[in-house]
Structures are given as C-alpha cells and as structure tokens.
Scaffold this active site. Sequence first.
Site, PDB file in Angstrom:
ATOM      1  N   ARG A  10      28.608  55.897 -27.116  1.00 40.99           N
ATOM      2  CA  ARG A  10      29.669  55.761 -26.113  1.00 40.99           C
ATOM      3  C   ARG A  10      29.788  57.045 -25.291  1.00 40.99           C
ATOM      4  NH1 ARG A  10      35.651  56.827 -27.709  1.00 40.99           N
ATOM      5  NH2 ARG A  10      35.493  58.485 -29.247  1.00 40.99           N
ATOM      6  N   ASN A  20      25.988  62.980 -26.043  1.00 40.28           N
ATOM      7  CA  ASN A  20      24.885  62.044 -26.273  1.00 40.28           C
ATOM      8  C   ASN A  20      23.729  62.190 -25.287  1.00 40.28           C
ATOM      9  OD1 ASN A  20      26.135  60.921 -28.516  1.00 40.28           O
ATOM     10  ND2 ASN A  20      27.225  59.397 -27.304  1.00 40.28           N
ATOM     11  N   ARG A  70      29.197  48.128 -23.303  1.00 44.48           N
ATOM     12  CA  ARG A  70      30.201  48.035 -24.352  1.00 44.48           C
ATOM     13  C   ARG A  70      31.587  47.796 -23.737  1.00 44.48           C
ATOM     14  NH1 ARG A  70      30.932  52.683 -28.941  1.00 44.48           N
ATOM     15  NH2 ARG A  70      28.646  52.513 -28.934  1.00 44.48           N
ATOM     16  N   ARG A 156      39.555  72.469 -63.814  1.00 43.11           N
ATOM     17  CA  ARG A 156      39.278  73.731 -64.496  1.00 43.11           C
ATOM     18  C   ARG A 156      38.221  73.585 -65.586  1.00 43.11           C
ATOM     19  NH1 ARG A 156      42.400  77.905 -63.211  1.00 43.11           N
ATOM     20  NH2 ARG A 156      44.336  77.515 -62.046  1.00 43.11           N
TER      21      ARG A 156
END
Length: 227
Positions: A10, A20, A70, A156
């Site tokens: 996206r 991207n 998209r 511990r």
Amino acid sequence: MSVIAIITARGGSKRIPRKNIKEFMGKPMLSYAIDATLKSNIFDEVMVSTDDIEIAKVARKYGANVPFMRSKKTASDYATTFDVIDEVISKYKRQNMNFDTVCCIYPCVPFLKSDTLKSAYEKMQDFDAVIPVCKYPVPVEWAMKIENSMLIPIDRKAQNIRSQDLKPKYFDVGMFYFCKTEKIYEHNSLIPSKATAYIIDEAECQDIDTIDDWKSAEMKYKVLYGM
C-alpha cells in the site's frame, strides 16, 4: 495446483515515506520481492495489491500484474493482511480465476531468495501452511523487564538454566506466508492450525521499519553482495 503470489504494497508509510518504492541499492525496494517471486517459477500469477498509482506503475515495470487497485477499506491503517488477501481472492474469483494456494509476500524483503520460496512451497505439500521463522539469538527465557527503573527477570528461575538446556525458540520473520486457500477461509487466518515452520537464515532476515533499519539493511547488502 494453481498458485498465486500476492505482494502487499500500500502507499501509506509513515516512518519511512514511500518505503515500498524508495530506492534501495539502485532499485525500488518493491522490485526485490517481485524479482525473487518471478525467478522462483512456482507461481501461476504474481500480482501486487496496492492503492497507489505510482507503486502500481513500478510493479508493472518489474513484471508483476496489477489487475485492480486496492480498496480504501483494505488500504486503511486498520485493515489486516487477511482483509487484503480476501479482497484479492474474491476479485479474482469474479474473473473466474481460482487458486489452490496463496503466497502473501511483503514488499520490503531485499534479501528474499527465489530458492527460499521454492523450498518453502515444496515443504508445504504435507501441511496447510508454511511460516518462515528465524531462531532467537538468545534464550527468551532470560528476558527481563524494567519497572520503576529496576531491572527484573521475567522468570528468575530461568536465569540459572544453561542455554544448551533450553530448546531454541523462533519468531515469525514477516517475509511471506504460504497457505492453502481453503484453509485461509476455514480459519480466517494465514496461520491455520496445521502450519509448519521454514527456518530462515539470519542473513536473509531484516526488519525495515525505521530509517536506522534501512541503513543497516544497506550495509548488510553491501557485505553480502560485495558492493
């Protein structure tokens, strides 16, 4: 068996603007994912799911398909990867294109190898999904937290256990997911119950979420590829 690669890319990227398609070692970051996917020769369809016209242009330039954009819903900050995959599979179905297996690939994977994708796909034949993982460099049982400026072991008792006596633990590297399509919908997830691990070498793993990550990745790339 028909297999689709869905590279999710996206346009929105807040910590690294235009991440991207930002140039990485001479090429847009997205091109590395496309190149590895195409060279693997295991996919009937290699597509990029994006809401961004410039990303779509880059995707097509490097050989991926972008048959549709998209939606706003799946491009929001609240959309999940499952939402994106569902949208893509549904739209292909409306075009009478069905796929038995889906491989979701994230766009910032400059160290992903085509052989890795091939090996992961081969391993998946006896499972519903394959998830790439990397081994934690130190035992997670030794983890500590800071509270009120005090360093406190989470466990511990575990602090006294030798590393060789502890089983290795692994984390999802967030590079890709192979999954049988029917199982995605059966579980509404890319990680169904019958998933197996594909162990990735540390050299192939790299988170790229911040500018410091990006710079580290560039240095790593130069060392690995002698640039």
